[in-house]
Design a protein around this motif. Sequence first.
Motif, PDB file in Angstrom:
ATOM      1  N   ALA A   1       0.859  -1.183   0.000  1.00  0.00           N
ATOM      2  CA  ALA A   1       0.000   0.000   0.000  1.00  0.00           C
ATOM      3  C   ALA A   1       0.885   1.218   0.000  1.00  0.00           C
ATOM      4  O   ALA A   1       2.014   1.184   0.446  1.00  0.00           O
ATOM      5  CB  ALA A   1      -0.916   0.020   1.221  1.00  0.00           C
ATOM      6  N   VAL A   2       0.350   2.267  -0.538  1.00  0.00           N
ATOM      7  CA  VAL A   2       1.048   3.546  -0.514  1.00  0.00           C
ATOM      8  C   VAL A   2       0.251   4.459   0.397  1.00  0.00           C
ATOM      9  O   VAL A   2      -0.944   4.661   0.189  1.00  0.00           O
ATOM     10  CB  VAL A   2       1.167   4.157  -1.916  1.00  0.00           C
ATOM     11  N   ALA A   3       0.892   4.959   1.437  1.00  0.00           N
ATOM     12  CA  ALA A   3       0.183   5.794   2.410  1.00  0.00           C
ATOM     13  C   ALA A   3       0.997   7.040   2.676  1.00  0.00           C
ATOM     14  O   ALA A   3       2.216   7.035   2.613  1.00  0.00           O
ATOM     15  CB  ALA A   3      -0.035   5.026   3.713  1.00  0.00           C
ATOM     16  N   ALA A   4       0.292   8.091   2.978  1.00  0.00           N
ATOM     17  CA  ALA A   4       0.972   9.323   3.377  1.00  0.00           C
ATOM     18  C   ALA A   4       1.643   9.088   4.723  1.00  0.00           C
ATOM     19  O   ALA A   4       1.084   8.443   5.603  1.00  0.00           O
ATOM     20  CB  ALA A   4      -0.025  10.468   3.475  1.00  0.00           C
ATOM     21  N   SER A   5       2.834   9.606   4.872  1.00  0.00           N
ATOM     22  CA  SER A   5       3.555   9.428   6.128  1.00  0.00           C
ATOM     23  C   SER A   5       2.888  10.240   7.218  1.00  0.00           C
ATOM     24  O   SER A   5       2.824  11.462   7.127  1.00  0.00           O
ATOM     25  CB  SER A   5       5.007   9.886   5.960  1.00  0.00           C
ATOM     26  N   PRO A   6       2.352   9.599   8.253  1.00  0.00           N
ATOM     27  CA  PRO A   6       1.690  10.358   9.316  1.00  0.00           C
ATOM     28  C   PRO A   6       2.719  11.107  10.141  1.00  0.00           C
ATOM     29  O   PRO A   6       3.805  10.601  10.416  1.00  0.00           O
ATOM     30  CB  PRO A   6       1.009   9.263  10.147  1.00  0.00           C
ATOM     31  N   SER A   7       2.403  12.308  10.549  1.00  0.00           N
ATOM     32  CA  SER A   7       3.330  13.089  11.368  1.00  0.00           C
ATOM     33  C   SER A   7       2.976  12.919  12.836  1.00  0.00           C
ATOM     34  O   SER A   7       1.826  12.678  13.185  1.00  0.00           O
ATOM     35  CB  SER A   7       3.267  14.574  10.993  1.00  0.00           C
ATOM     36  N   LEU A   8       3.977  13.020  13.696  1.00  0.00           N
ATOM     37  CA  LEU A   8       3.762  12.869  15.121  1.00  0.00           C
ATOM     38  C   LEU A   8       3.127  14.133  15.665  1.00  0.00           C
ATOM     39  O   LEU A   8       3.596  15.244  15.413  1.00  0.00           O
ATOM     40  CB  LEU A   8       5.099  12.607  15.825  1.00  0.00           C
ATOM     41  N   ALA A   9       2.070  13.961  16.425  1.00  0.00           N
ATOM     42  CA  ALA A   9       1.327  15.109  16.945  1.00  0.00           C
ATOM     43  C   ALA A   9       2.238  15.997  17.781  1.00  0.00           C
ATOM     44  O   ALA A   9       2.889  15.541  18.717  1.00  0.00           O
ATOM     45  CB  ALA A   9       0.150  14.615  17.785  1.00  0.00           C
ATOM     46  N   GLY A  10       2.311  17.274  17.433  1.00  0.00           N
ATOM     47  CA  GLY A  10       3.059  18.244  18.211  1.00  0.00           C
ATOM     48  C   GLY A  10       4.559  18.169  18.043  1.00  0.00           C
ATOM     49  O   GLY A  10       5.296  18.795  18.774  1.00  0.00           O
ATOM     50  N   VAL A  11       5.056  17.370  17.089  1.00  0.00           N
ATOM     51  CA  VAL A  11       6.489  17.192  16.918  1.00  0.00           C
ATOM     52  C   VAL A  11       6.919  17.769  15.579  1.00  0.00           C
ATOM     53  O   VAL A  11       6.366  17.402  14.548  1.00  0.00           O
ATOM     54  CB  VAL A  11       6.865  15.697  16.981  1.00  0.00           C
ATOM     55  N   PRO A  12       7.896  18.688  15.552  1.00  0.00           N
ATOM     56  CA  PRO A  12       8.387  19.198  14.269  1.00  0.00           C
ATOM     57  C   PRO A  12       8.882  18.057  13.396  1.00  0.00           C
ATOM     58  O   PRO A  12       9.499  17.103  13.872  1.00  0.00           O
ATOM     59  CB  PRO A  12       9.542  20.127  14.686  1.00  0.00           C
ATOM     60  N   ASP A  13       8.603  18.139  12.089  1.00  0.00           N
ATOM     61  CA  ASP A  13       8.897  17.036  11.180  1.00  0.00           C
ATOM     62  C   ASP A  13      10.363  16.620  11.225  1.00  0.00           C
ATOM     63  O   ASP A  13      10.677  15.433  11.308  1.00  0.00           O
ATOM     64  CB  ASP A  13       8.512  17.418   9.748  1.00  0.00           C
ATOM     65  N   ALA A  14      11.284  17.581  11.151  1.00  0.00           N
ATOM     66  CA  ALA A  14      12.704  17.236  11.088  1.00  0.00           C
ATOM     67  C   ALA A  14      13.161  16.561  12.373  1.00  0.00           C
ATOM     68  O   ALA A  14      13.851  15.539  12.353  1.00  0.00           O
ATOM     69  CB  ALA A  14      13.535  18.487  10.827  1.00  0.00           C
ATOM     70  N   ALA A  15      12.768  17.116  13.508  1.00  0.00           N
ATOM     71  CA  ALA A  15      13.196  16.551  14.784  1.00  0.00           C
ATOM     72  C   ALA A  15      12.569  15.194  15.030  1.00  0.00           C
ATOM     73  O   ALA A  15      13.175  14.289  15.603  1.00  0.00           O
ATOM     74  CB  ALA A  15      12.847  17.507  15.927  1.00  0.00           C
ATOM     75  N   GLY A  16      11.331  15.029  14.563  1.00  0.00           N
ATOM     76  CA  GLY A  16      10.615  13.802  14.857  1.00  0.00           C
ATOM     77  C   GLY A  16      10.816  12.693  13.860  1.00  0.00           C
ATOM     78  O   GLY A  16      10.352  11.570  14.094  1.00  0.00           O
ATOM     79  N   GLU A  17      11.522  12.950  12.768  1.00  0.00           N
ATOM     80  CA  GLU A  17      11.612  11.944  11.713  1.00  0.00           C
ATOM     81  C   GLU A  17      12.219  10.627  12.184  1.00  0.00           C
ATOM     82  O   GLU A  17      11.677   9.553  11.864  1.00  0.00           O
ATOM     83  CB  GLU A  17      12.409  12.495  10.529  1.00  0.00           C
ATOM     84  N   PRO A  18      13.338  10.619  12.927  1.00  0.00           N
ATOM     85  CA  PRO A  18      13.874   9.317  13.354  1.00  0.00           C
ATOM     86  C   PRO A  18      12.871   8.522  14.193  1.00  0.00           C
ATOM     87  O   PRO A  18      12.750   7.305  14.035  1.00  0.00           O
ATOM     88  CB  PRO A  18      15.118   9.696  14.177  1.00  0.00           C
TER      89      PRO A  18
END
Length: 672
Positions: free
Chosen positions: A23-40
């Motif tokens: 399946a191809v899904a949009a990468s969910p972002s962590l609530a309240g976490v900046p994308d760059a910092a939260g990526e790992p």
Amino acid sequence: MKRFTPTLLIAFILAGVAPLTQAVAASPSLAGVPDAAGEPFEQVWMRTDLPVAEGVADRTWMWGPEPFTDILTEPYAESPGESRQVIYYDKSRMELTNPDADPSSPWYVTNGLLAVELTTGRMQVGHNQFEQRLPSELNVAGDQGFENGPSYATFGEVVGPYQDCCGDRTGEVIQAKLDRSGQTSSDSALQKYDIENAYFDDVTGSNIAAPFWEFMHSTGQVWEAGVYINAPLFPNPFYATGRPVSGAYWTRVVVGGIERDVLIQCFERRCLTYTPGNPEGWRVETGNIGRHYHAWRYAERPQVDGQILFTKFEQDDVFGGPTSELYLADATGELMMNLTGDVHGYVDASVWSPDGSRIAFVATGNIGVPGELYVVNADGTGLILLASDVVGAADWSPDGSQLAFIREVSPGGPDNLFVVAANGTGFTQITSHALEDSDPRWSPDGLLIAFERQLSEDESQIFLIEPDGENEWQLTDIPIPQEALYDRVSFSRTPLWSPDGRWIAFTSLTGSTVPPPSVIDVMVIEVDGTDLTTLASTVGVRDLVWSPDSGHIAFDEPQYAGRDLDGSAVWIVDLTAGEATVFGSDYTNPAGPAWSPDGALVAMRGRIATPGGETVRWIRALGQDSVWSPAGRFIATWNFNAGLAVVAADGSSQWLLSDEGWNPRWRPSTSP
């Protein structure tokens, strides 16, 4: 205690959704976490839990639906700036200890040894650095908010190398049980579940239950490189859980209001549960250890008005060796003051004046030899030396104006009873006896002093005397038994006034002093010498204490080698009914009874109970030296395994006051 509801089975709602192979899904972002910092962190979460969130996989969460904190920084000695980034999920904590390491490594983002920290109280702040706290009293599994199955502190008694006794048990059906108190037992009825040990870890000496070993090797749908694939959930079986630190134990746990059998096993990083009645895919679950750990680590101490006096080991620069000092701390441990820094030697035998304004204590150059009696104000000022060659602790008069104490009259001479005013005046010897007097106790009205007198090498009795030395008389006359096989003795000791002043309790050893140990009687006698009554007979008595209403006596029966009792026990005797309740030698080895101010409860090692024998609450931090605050809301306690702690009597909070302190005493003028 804050109620934490486990993340319940989202798969029940999603049941019937067909797994997808890709399946191809949009990468969910962590609530309240900046994308760059939260990526790992996000990448680690997506691999195992995105399939669960999207209904592609029907299994337990490894982390949880989403983090419940932002990215936090926590102290860690080996991280840049001595702090590392962490984020908390229901099921664990992700941590980034070295951001300069290889991001492609499966160990770039890790989850900590949370189960080890919660069960031992050793919070890790570096590779080899720890901050000692108390183990967590939160339930490992099931509903929170009340005592429900074993706590992490309970598991702390059965974790560690080779605690899972007796070696390799592979293939053995598990029927071991563990209850809240830490009591282990075996129940053959549990064979109906047919759960065996599947693997023996020779590193920790623990066997791993088959459902958990299968889970640690499980495969399923995972998210990798933007697609769903079928692959092992973990790079190696110990990746998510760590090694086992306990065996697997059955217990009864309430989950969602329903009581059921649950198998629990703690590993270094997580505790796993197996619930036979759960749907396939959800029988093995990871506990909510991330929630539990966060609550334990960041728990706020309640505002407590009160001060606690305690003894603490120090290094004496004058004598050049270890010694002890008296400290006064507020109940939260934030303010702490040394009261005896100018006094050299071992300092102990401390006791508050009735109004809480002063402290009497004895300092000696060596433990077990006569010392010097001092009084000091509660703020550390006004230190006064009252007497030298003092033996044992002093006792304040009820009005706080005088102290009674035992002093060696001359080197090697007899020990006699003295009184002195708290300001150092009126130093008076009130007994003159060729042998030894000991253990003086003022009556509640201040008109008499009870003490033990040695009449010969084979006999001692309880005596009474007026504080001015007039009208001394013998209260007890327990005869020496003539039928004893060895040396015939009669020792009446430890006089203790009832709070209403009517009775004196004491211990009586008659018979032989050589093994096997003679029976020791706990007895009471009216102050006029009438109505002598034996309340209990046992092989040892320690910590004899009256209830506030003078209706009960509690004492600790210590452990002795060669007797039937495996551990210590606490007796509570009802004087009116003439009945005794005995808290026997269960896993906690109950000891050190302490009455609540209203007399409704008794604290002892490991638990709070009613005088009638009902255990109200299990609190592992409670040790053998406990004392209630004046208003009965908190208990200061010394536990050999942890140190000096303060525990809320309702079990809602607890904290370590000092890892080196003992002999706690609440200041009488405070009322938390």
